[in-house]
Scaffold this motif. Structure first.
Motif, PDB file in Angstrom:
ATOM      1  N   MET A 128      -7.792   5.928  -3.406  1.00 56.37           N
ATOM      2  CA  MET A 128      -6.555   6.703  -3.313  1.00 56.37           C
ATOM      3  C   MET A 128      -6.854   8.199  -3.478  1.00 56.37           C
ATOM      4  O   MET A 128      -7.638   8.582  -4.349  1.00 56.37           O
ATOM      5  CB  MET A 128      -5.570   6.274  -4.406  1.00 56.37           C
ATOM      6  CG  MET A 128      -4.923   4.913  -4.172  1.00 56.37           C
ATOM      7  SD  MET A 128      -3.620   5.018  -2.937  1.00 56.37           S
ATOM      8  CE  MET A 128      -2.810   3.430  -3.212  1.00 56.37           C
ATOM      9  N   PRO A 129      -6.223   9.075  -2.703  1.00 55.46           N
ATOM     10  CA  PRO A 129      -6.431  10.514  -2.863  1.00 55.46           C
ATOM     11  C   PRO A 129      -5.716  11.045  -4.100  1.00 55.46           C
ATOM     12  O   PRO A 129      -4.802  10.404  -4.629  1.00 55.46           O
ATOM     13  CB  PRO A 129      -5.809  11.086  -1.588  1.00 55.46           C
ATOM     14  CG  PRO A 129      -4.764  10.092  -1.208  1.00 55.46           C
ATOM     15  CD  PRO A 129      -5.314   8.759  -1.597  1.00 55.46           C
TER      16      PRO A 129
ATOM     17  N   GLY B  52      -5.339  15.737  -2.133  1.00 48.35           N
ATOM     18  CA  GLY B  52      -4.987  15.272  -0.795  1.00 48.35           C
ATOM     19  C   GLY B  52      -3.564  15.589  -0.396  1.00 48.35           C
ATOM     20  O   GLY B  52      -3.249  15.691   0.796  1.00 48.35           O
ATOM     21  N   LEU B  53      -2.689  15.768  -1.398  1.00 51.00           N
ATOM     22  CA  LEU B  53      -1.270  15.970  -1.118  1.00 51.00           C
ATOM     23  C   LEU B  53      -0.615  16.614  -2.329  1.00 51.00           C
ATOM     24  O   LEU B  53      -1.016  16.363  -3.471  1.00 51.00           O
ATOM     25  CB  LEU B  53      -0.607  14.627  -0.813  1.00 51.00           C
ATOM     26  CG  LEU B  53       0.888  14.597  -0.492  1.00 51.00           C
ATOM     27  CD1 LEU B  53       1.189  13.531   0.562  1.00 51.00           C
ATOM     28  CD2 LEU B  53       1.731  14.300  -1.752  1.00 51.00           C
TER      29      LEU B  53
ATOM     30  N   LEU C 146       0.698  10.562   3.942  1.00 48.04           N
ATOM     31  CA  LEU C 146      -0.731  10.245   3.955  1.00 48.04           C
ATOM     32  C   LEU C 146      -1.126   9.396   5.166  1.00 48.04           C
ATOM     33  O   LEU C 146      -2.299   9.387   5.554  1.00 48.04           O
ATOM     34  CB  LEU C 146      -1.128   9.534   2.666  1.00 48.04           C
ATOM     35  CG  LEU C 146      -1.102  10.393   1.399  1.00 48.04           C
ATOM     36  CD1 LEU C 146      -1.324   9.537   0.165  1.00 48.04           C
ATOM     37  CD2 LEU C 146      -2.148  11.513   1.473  1.00 48.04           C
ATOM     38  N   SER C 147      -0.149   8.725   5.766  1.00 47.37           N
ATOM     39  CA  SER C 147      -0.479   7.806   6.860  1.00 47.37           C
ATOM     40  C   SER C 147      -0.152   8.362   8.239  1.00 47.37           C
ATOM     41  O   SER C 147      -0.533   7.763   9.253  1.00 47.37           O
ATOM     42  CB  SER C 147       0.276   6.487   6.669  1.00 47.37           C
ATOM     43  OG  SER C 147       1.681   6.682   6.798  1.00 47.37           O
ATOM     44  N   GLN C 148       0.564   9.499   8.281  1.00 46.42           N
ATOM     45  CA  GLN C 148       1.031  10.021   9.560  1.00 46.42           C
ATOM     46  C   GLN C 148       0.261  11.273   9.987  1.00 46.42           C
ATOM     47  O   GLN C 148      -0.278  12.003   9.150  1.00 46.42           O
ATOM     48  CB  GLN C 148       2.521  10.382   9.451  1.00 46.42           C
ATOM     49  CG  GLN C 148       3.425   9.208   9.165  1.00 46.42           C
ATOM     50  CD  GLN C 148       3.464   8.211  10.294  1.00 46.42           C
ATOM     51  OE1 GLN C 148       3.553   8.589  11.466  1.00 46.42           O
ATOM     52  NE2 GLN C 148       3.399   6.929   9.962  1.00 46.42           N
ATOM     53  N   PRO C 149       0.211  11.543  11.293  1.00 45.24           N
ATOM     54  CA  PRO C 149      -0.355  12.808  11.765  1.00 45.24           C
ATOM     55  C   PRO C 149       0.548  13.962  11.330  1.00 45.24           C
ATOM     56  O   PRO C 149       1.701  13.738  10.934  1.00 45.24           O
ATOM     57  CB  PRO C 149      -0.369  12.648  13.289  1.00 45.24           C
ATOM     58  CG  PRO C 149       0.668  11.612  13.574  1.00 45.24           C
ATOM     59  CD  PRO C 149       0.648  10.678  12.410  1.00 45.24           C
ATOM     60  N   PRO C 150       0.053  15.207  11.380  1.00 43.74           N
ATOM     61  CA  PRO C 150       0.847  16.350  10.925  1.00 43.74           C
ATOM     62  C   PRO C 150       2.217  16.408  11.597  1.00 43.74           C
ATOM     63  O   PRO C 150       2.350  16.164  12.797  1.00 43.74           O
ATOM     64  CB  PRO C 150      -0.018  17.552  11.316  1.00 43.74           C
ATOM     65  CG  PRO C 150      -1.407  17.020  11.327  1.00 43.74           C
ATOM     66  CD  PRO C 150      -1.284  15.607  11.826  1.00 43.74           C
TER      67      PRO C 150
ATOM     68  N   LEU D  35      12.976   6.215   8.449  1.00 43.71           N
ATOM     69  CA  LEU D  35      11.637   6.788   8.358  1.00 43.71           C
ATOM     70  C   LEU D  35      10.799   6.107   7.275  1.00 43.71           C
ATOM     71  O   LEU D  35       9.608   5.844   7.458  1.00 43.71           O
ATOM     72  CB  LEU D  35      11.750   8.286   8.059  1.00 43.71           C
ATOM     73  CG  LEU D  35      10.610   9.203   8.499  1.00 43.71           C
ATOM     74  CD1 LEU D  35      10.507   9.213  10.019  1.00 43.71           C
ATOM     75  CD2 LEU D  35      10.866  10.615   7.979  1.00 43.71           C
ATOM     76  N   LEU D  36      11.445   5.826   6.110  1.00 45.07           N
ATOM     77  CA  LEU D  36      10.700   5.366   4.934  1.00 45.07           C
ATOM     78  C   LEU D  36      11.084   3.967   4.466  1.00 45.07           C
ATOM     79  O   LEU D  36      10.436   3.431   3.554  1.00 45.07           O
ATOM     80  CB  LEU D  36      10.921   6.337   3.767  1.00 45.07           C
ATOM     81  CG  LEU D  36      10.680   7.823   4.018  1.00 45.07           C
ATOM     82  CD1 LEU D  36      11.007   8.616   2.756  1.00 45.07           C
ATOM     83  CD2 LEU D  36       9.250   8.080   4.464  1.00 45.07           C
ATOM     84  N   GLY D  37      12.148   3.403   5.007  1.00 45.19           N
ATOM     85  CA  GLY D  37      12.671   2.160   4.452  1.00 45.19           C
ATOM     86  C   GLY D  37      13.403   2.385   3.140  1.00 45.19           C
ATOM     87  O   GLY D  37      13.542   1.468   2.317  1.00 45.19           O
ATOM     88  N   TYR D  38      13.906   3.607   2.940  1.00 43.72           N
ATOM     89  CA  TYR D  38      14.599   3.987   1.701  1.00 43.72           C
ATOM     90  C   TYR D  38      15.955   3.284   1.616  1.00 43.72           C
ATOM     91  O   TYR D  38      16.766   3.371   2.542  1.00 43.72           O
ATOM     92  CB  TYR D  38      14.784   5.500   1.678  1.00 43.72           C
ATOM     93  CG  TYR D  38      15.690   6.029   0.590  1.00 43.72           C
ATOM     94  CD1 TYR D  38      15.242   6.123  -0.721  1.00 43.72           C
ATOM     95  CD2 TYR D  38      16.977   6.469   0.890  1.00 43.72           C
ATOM     96  CE1 TYR D  38      16.070   6.618  -1.723  1.00 43.72           C
ATOM     97  CE2 TYR D  38      17.811   6.965  -0.104  1.00 43.72           C
ATOM     98  CZ  TYR D  38      17.352   7.034  -1.403  1.00 43.72           C
ATOM     99  OH  TYR D  38      18.166   7.531  -2.387  1.00 43.72           O
TER     100      TYR D  38
END
Length: 328
Positions: free
Chosen positions: A1-2, A80-81, A239-243, A298-301
């Protein structure tokens, strides 16, 4: 994990988020300046459950010190973030001290963004606020509606300025950004200046509760666990998506009128409230109401905690900690 840098880690939402990220297996670096808006001891208590965690590192630092101070404090720590929660909070106080809010929330955010650019850190979750919608007649609030001339408090203006800054850094430097507008978060560790916390203390002290306006103003109360779930999902998404650049609402999509809230707090405490009506406060909006469909897609929120259950959780925490005084 980052490794994830969480600014404002000792605060209400920040401390819950650190616990969640550590439980999810992240390495977490927490940063806080212990702003004296409320007692330092309360913020230290917030961190009690994770301060000694082997995957957590704490730094006491004010973002207004500049990007060089961040570089010196963090050294070669790989990040990382960034989850940027740190801010001078509160609509009412911002009306009385606008310069302090712009200094903390706009300048501090600028220094953080510049440090990220210098260090090549490309992913940011930015905590914004439902206050940026002001008294917009378009309800529920959607992320794509115009916010020109919407803000009616310096706090709201500082948060919208933060969103604009994150877009600028996305456009110029390729920063990947998820802006999240929080809607009246409540629950254990809530700031002592916020309404629910004050109402509980007043009820327990046998004092009347002030009602600003006629009691019909409404807020989209969102339990802290649901908000943190949204942030955690946002971290995983980044963390999983392109910019990219996205803005979402993290609310409960169910406004609750002030009088309804007061009576619900009374039921949670077990004391019937006495009311004292007062004029509306400057900077307060009439209604907040989130359209959270974008966050869901987008997130399943999907918030899970009812107002009544959230209030029970808050009252239980407040009683177990003997309350939370405003001063140290």
């Amino acid at each position: 994990m980052p490794s994830v840098l969480v600014t404002g880690c000792a605060g209400f939402i920040g401390s819950h988020l650190c616990e969640r990220l550590l439980a999810d297996g992240y390495q977490v670096v927490g940063l806080d300046n212990f702003d004296p808006f409320y007692a330092r001891s309360l913020k230290q208590d917030n961190m009690g459950g994770f301060l000694q965690h082997p995957s957590f590192r704490f730094l006491e630092l004010d973002l207004r010190a500049g990007s060089e101070a961040l570089t010196q404090a963090l050294g070669a720590t790989p990040i990382g973030l960034v989850v940027h929660l740190a801010a001078k909070a509160g609509v009412g106080p911002s009306v009385r001290e606008p310069a302090a809010y712009l200094d903390n929330n706009v300048l501090g955010t600028t220094h953080l963004l510049e440090w990220m650019r210098q260090q090549g850190i490309g992913k940011l979750f930015f905590a914004s606020s439902s206050s940026v919608y002001g008294n917009s007649p378009q309800r529920p609030f959607r992320e794509d509606q115009s916010l020109l001339q919407a803000c009616i408090s310096p706090y709201a203006a500082s948060k919208l300025a933060g969103e604009q800054l994150t877009y600028t850094y996305h456009h110029l430097y390729g920063l990947s950004v998820l802006n999240a507008r929080f809607f009246t978060v409540f629950g254990p560790r809530q700031r002592p200046d916020l309404a629910i916390h004050k109402f509980v203390r007043l009820l327990q002290a046998g004092e009347p509760i002030p009602v600003f306006g006629d009691g019909t103003t409404a807020r989209d109360y969102t339990y802290v666990g649901d908000t943190v779930e949204g942030i955690a999902r946002g971290v995983a998404y980044l963390l999983s998506q392109p910019p990219g650049f996205e803005t979402i609402n993290l609310g409960n999509s169910h406004p609750v009128a002030l009088l309804e809230l007061i009576h619900a707090v009374g039921e949670a405490v077990g004391i019937a409230p006495q009311l004292v009506f007062q004029p509306m406060q400057a900077g307060d909006v009439d209604v907040t109401y989130a359209d959270s469909s974008k966050a869901q897609a987008l997130l399943g929120y999907a918030p899970q905690t009812s107002l009544a259950e959230g209030l029970r959780q808050f009252v239980s925490w407040q009683q177990n900690t003997n309350g939370s005084p405003l001063q140290a």
